[in-house]
Design a protein around this motif. Structure first.
Motif, PDB file in Angstrom:
ATOM      1  N   UNK A 236      22.214  -7.094  -0.847  1.00  0.00           N
ATOM      2  CA  UNK A 236      22.105  -8.423  -1.451  1.00  0.00           C
ATOM      3  C   UNK A 236      20.672  -8.759  -1.843  1.00  0.00           C
ATOM      4  N   UNK A 237      19.693  -8.026  -1.293  1.00  0.00           N
ATOM      5  CA  UNK A 237      18.292  -8.378  -1.556  1.00  0.00           C
ATOM      6  C   UNK A 237      17.383  -7.145  -1.499  1.00  0.00           C
ATOM      7  N   UNK A 238      16.481  -7.085  -2.479  1.00  0.00           N
ATOM      8  CA  UNK A 238      15.379  -6.119  -2.424  1.00  0.00           C
ATOM      9  C   UNK A 238      14.122  -6.950  -2.285  1.00  0.00           C
ATOM     10  N   UNK A 239      13.310  -6.671  -1.268  1.00  0.00           N
ATOM     11  CA  UNK A 239      12.039  -7.387  -1.124  1.00  0.00           C
ATOM     12  C   UNK A 239      10.908  -6.364  -0.991  1.00  0.00           C
ATOM     13  N   UNK A 240      10.076  -6.297  -2.029  1.00  0.00           N
ATOM     14  CA  UNK A 240       8.986  -5.319  -2.081  1.00  0.00           C
ATOM     15  C   UNK A 240       7.724  -6.027  -2.557  1.00  0.00           C
ATOM     16  N   UNK A 241       6.632  -5.823  -1.817  1.00  0.00           N
ATOM     17  CA  UNK A 241       5.385  -6.508  -2.139  1.00  0.00           C
ATOM     18  C   UNK A 241       4.813  -6.008  -3.462  1.00  0.00           C
ATOM     19  N   UNK A 242       4.140  -6.904  -4.175  1.00  0.00           N
ATOM     20  CA  UNK A 242       3.556  -6.534  -5.467  1.00  0.00           C
ATOM     21  C   UNK A 242       2.375  -5.602  -5.231  1.00  0.00           C
ATOM     22  N   UNK A 243       1.468  -6.019  -4.348  1.00  0.00           N
ATOM     23  CA  UNK A 243       0.339  -5.148  -4.001  1.00  0.00           C
ATOM     24  C   UNK A 243       0.069  -5.278  -2.519  1.00  0.00           C
ATOM     25  N   UNK A 244      -0.345  -4.173  -1.926  1.00  0.00           N
ATOM     26  CA  UNK A 244      -0.530  -4.157  -0.485  1.00  0.00           C
ATOM     27  C   UNK A 244      -1.846  -4.811  -0.061  1.00  0.00           C
ATOM     28  N   UNK A 245      -1.770  -5.596   1.013  1.00  0.00           N
ATOM     29  CA  UNK A 245      -2.941  -6.331   1.484  1.00  0.00           C
ATOM     30  C   UNK A 245      -3.992  -5.427   2.125  1.00  0.00           C
ATOM     31  N   UNK A 246      -3.587  -4.298   2.682  1.00  0.00           N
ATOM     32  CA  UNK A 246      -4.572  -3.449   3.364  1.00  0.00           C
ATOM     33  C   UNK A 246      -5.220  -2.446   2.419  1.00  0.00           C
TER      34      UNK A 246
END
Lengths: 391, 138
Positions: free
Chosen positions: A142-152
């Motif tokens: 039901x959902x894909x959640x992927x960060x745009x750019x990594x904070x580290x």
């Protein structure tokens, strides 16, 4: 004493214009935006204008912008809201192993509450594989959640391609864009994202204020019950002054994106090259090109990150590390481990994140001092003994 | 978060280095956990006449090594055996709870070096007969 702040991925200095934009909403126009008298109407007007500006910047409509307390709340709301709002359709969520803890811990919470979560691997640059994503999708997703750019490590994911895959499969797509706002042009339609998190203090705005973009028609549960604010989905008197500050910071960030990026990339590359030239046994973490303009993340062999941060702090330099000693847990950074770095190398990682207020002179100061500090710590390190002869 | 003493010993660590013809060498910890301590001893007539250390680790690991070496330099083997991790931490005006393992590492590094001395020299140290440092302190 020098004061060199190079932890802009953690938070940023609030720009003077942003501070000034907020003051009238503490001192004069402090009315509740829900009130009908003039003071209230003034607040409401500022709230509406701020919302319009955020919407315009993201290529969205004003009705799709919801103000929150920041990135963590936006991530929590997007994921829990979609999960609980679409339970009838399925119980599967796809994310990655390198997300911010606001996403990872929310997903773990959902796992304890009847949901299944796939955590995608990343390669040595911190990049996901689109085939892995396609293969992970099932009828219950039901959902894909992927960060745009990594904070580290600053690695930028192929968000547009992910958006396309999500759309083809009729799955909601959320992206944590907290590190990206003010660094990359955003158009939610072009990217194909349904939900997007942002936080003001990462782009020279105040702490404690953020937003969640929610595409019209996305089914999701409200986050805070108790009032009609934010279209009945997030109750509580709006934080007008901080919302005004968020909008002002966003406006400034996108006014001259190109020169901001050019400037940061120049500083970043000077810093990376300077470190690589001066210090042996150093590795750059993250992608070489698909990388945030202000991000430098390196692993320095034979020394430990916390000792490094303490020493930098004594030289007036603020930075961060993925070492276990600084994370408050027993393991070093989950991001570096997911990228395949051995524990001992991850312990010696250092993140220097540049911002608009940094100068070339500061970059040179950091290179100079880091070189000395690394040598001092290596001279103390039993791991360095065997290597010295090889150099 | 750290006491002034910890910061002092981290900034100006005492007894850093190696002893080339050491009578006993002890190393504990592992790189995976983020800390390794190595202690070198020079012993004459049961007295620790010289001690040096090398440490890979955080600020409190370096400070604990430094303090531990200072506490036992010039002391007899028997006195050195009595050094506890608590004594190291107290001498540093305390360590944060999550950093107490650094002082344990210091105590064990010294015991390991003494055991090595015992094995090399044939001087029996009854207290260390069954001593085994715990490799992983976490």
């Amino acid at each position: 004493m020098k004061d060199v702040y190079m932890d802009n991925a953690a938070t940023t200095q609030v720009k003077k214009e942003v501070v000034e934009s907020m003051i009238p909403y503490f001192t004069e126009n402090y009315g509740n935006p829900s009130s009908i008298y003039k003071k209230g109407r003034n607040s409401k007007k500022a709230l509406d204008e701020s919302r319009d500006l955020v919407a315009r910047t993201l290529g969205a409509t004003s009705r799709e912008i919801y103000f929150t307390s920041g990135g963590s709340e936006s991530d929590n709301w997007a994921i829990k809201g979609v999960a609980f709002g679409n339970k009838d359709k399925g119980n599967h969520i796809i994310t990655t192993k390198i997300e911010h803890h606001a996403v990872l811990h929310t997903c773990e919470y959902l796992e304890r509450n009847g949901f299944n979560v796939t955590y995608l691997d990343v390669d040595k640059y911190g990049m996901i594989n689109l085939d892995d994503l396609k293969n992970a999708i099932n009828d219950n997703t039901i959902l894909i959640t992927i960060m745009y750019a990594n904070n580290e490590v600053g690695t930028i994911q192929p968000i547009k391609e992910i958006g396309k895959i999500a759309k083809e499969n009729n799955i909601y797509f959320h992206t944590d864009a907290v590190q990206v706002i003010g660094n990359i042009e955003i158009d939610v339609d072009e990217l194909g994202v349904d939900l997007l998190s942002l936080s003001a203090h990462k782009f020279y705005g105040p702490k404690g204020i953020g937003a969640l973009y929610i595409r019209k028609g996305v089914k999701l549960h409200p986050y805070i019950h108790g009032g009609a604010q934010e279209r009945n989905r997030r109750a509580g008197t709006e934080n007008v002054a901080l919302i005004v500050g968020l909008a002002k910071a966003l406006e400034l960030a996108y006014e001259d994106l190109e020169s901001h990026n050019k400037y940061l990339i120049r500083l970043r590359d000077r810093l990376i090259n300077g470190i690589m030239d001066r210090i042996s046994n150093v590795k750059l973490n993250g992608h070489i090109e698909k990388r945030l303009p202000g991000n430098v993340n390196i692993s320095i062999e034979f020394i430990e990150g916390e000792a490094l941060l303490l020493s930098l702090d004594m030289a007036g330099i603020a930075a961060s590390s993925g070492s276990a000693c600084t994370s408050g847990s027993l393991d070093p950074s989950h991001v570096l481990l997911a990228m395949g770095l051995p524990h001992e190398i991850a312990h010696g990682s250092l993140r220097l994140s540049l911002g608009d207020f940094n100068s070339e002179e500061e970059v040179d100061y950091v290179i100079e001092n880091l070189t000395k500090i690394v040598q001092r710590l290596r001279d103390m390190s039993p791991l360095y003994e065997n290597v010295k002869g090889d150099n | 978060m750290y006491s002034e003493k910890v910061m002092d010993h981290f900034t100006n660590p005492r007894n850093v280095g190696e002893i080339e013809d050491a009578d006993g060498i002890g190393q504990v910890g592992n790189a995976k956990c983020g800390d390794i301590m190595k202690i070198y001893l020079k012993i004459e007539n049961d007295i620790i006449v010289d001690i040096k250390f090398k440490t890979f680790g955080c600020g409190s690991a370096i400070a604990s090594s430094s303090m531990a070496t200072e506490l036992i330099k010039g002391k007899t083997i028997n006195e050195a055996l009595k050094l506890t991790n608590k004594a190291v931490a107290e001498a540093l005006d305390g360590l944060p709870p999550v950093k107490m393992h650094c002082s344990v590492l210091a105590e064990e590094a010294i015991k390991s070096a003494l055991k090595d001395y015992s094995e090399k020299s044939g001087v029996i140290i009854e207290e260390l007969k069954d001593f085994e440092p715990k490799e992983d302190h976490h």
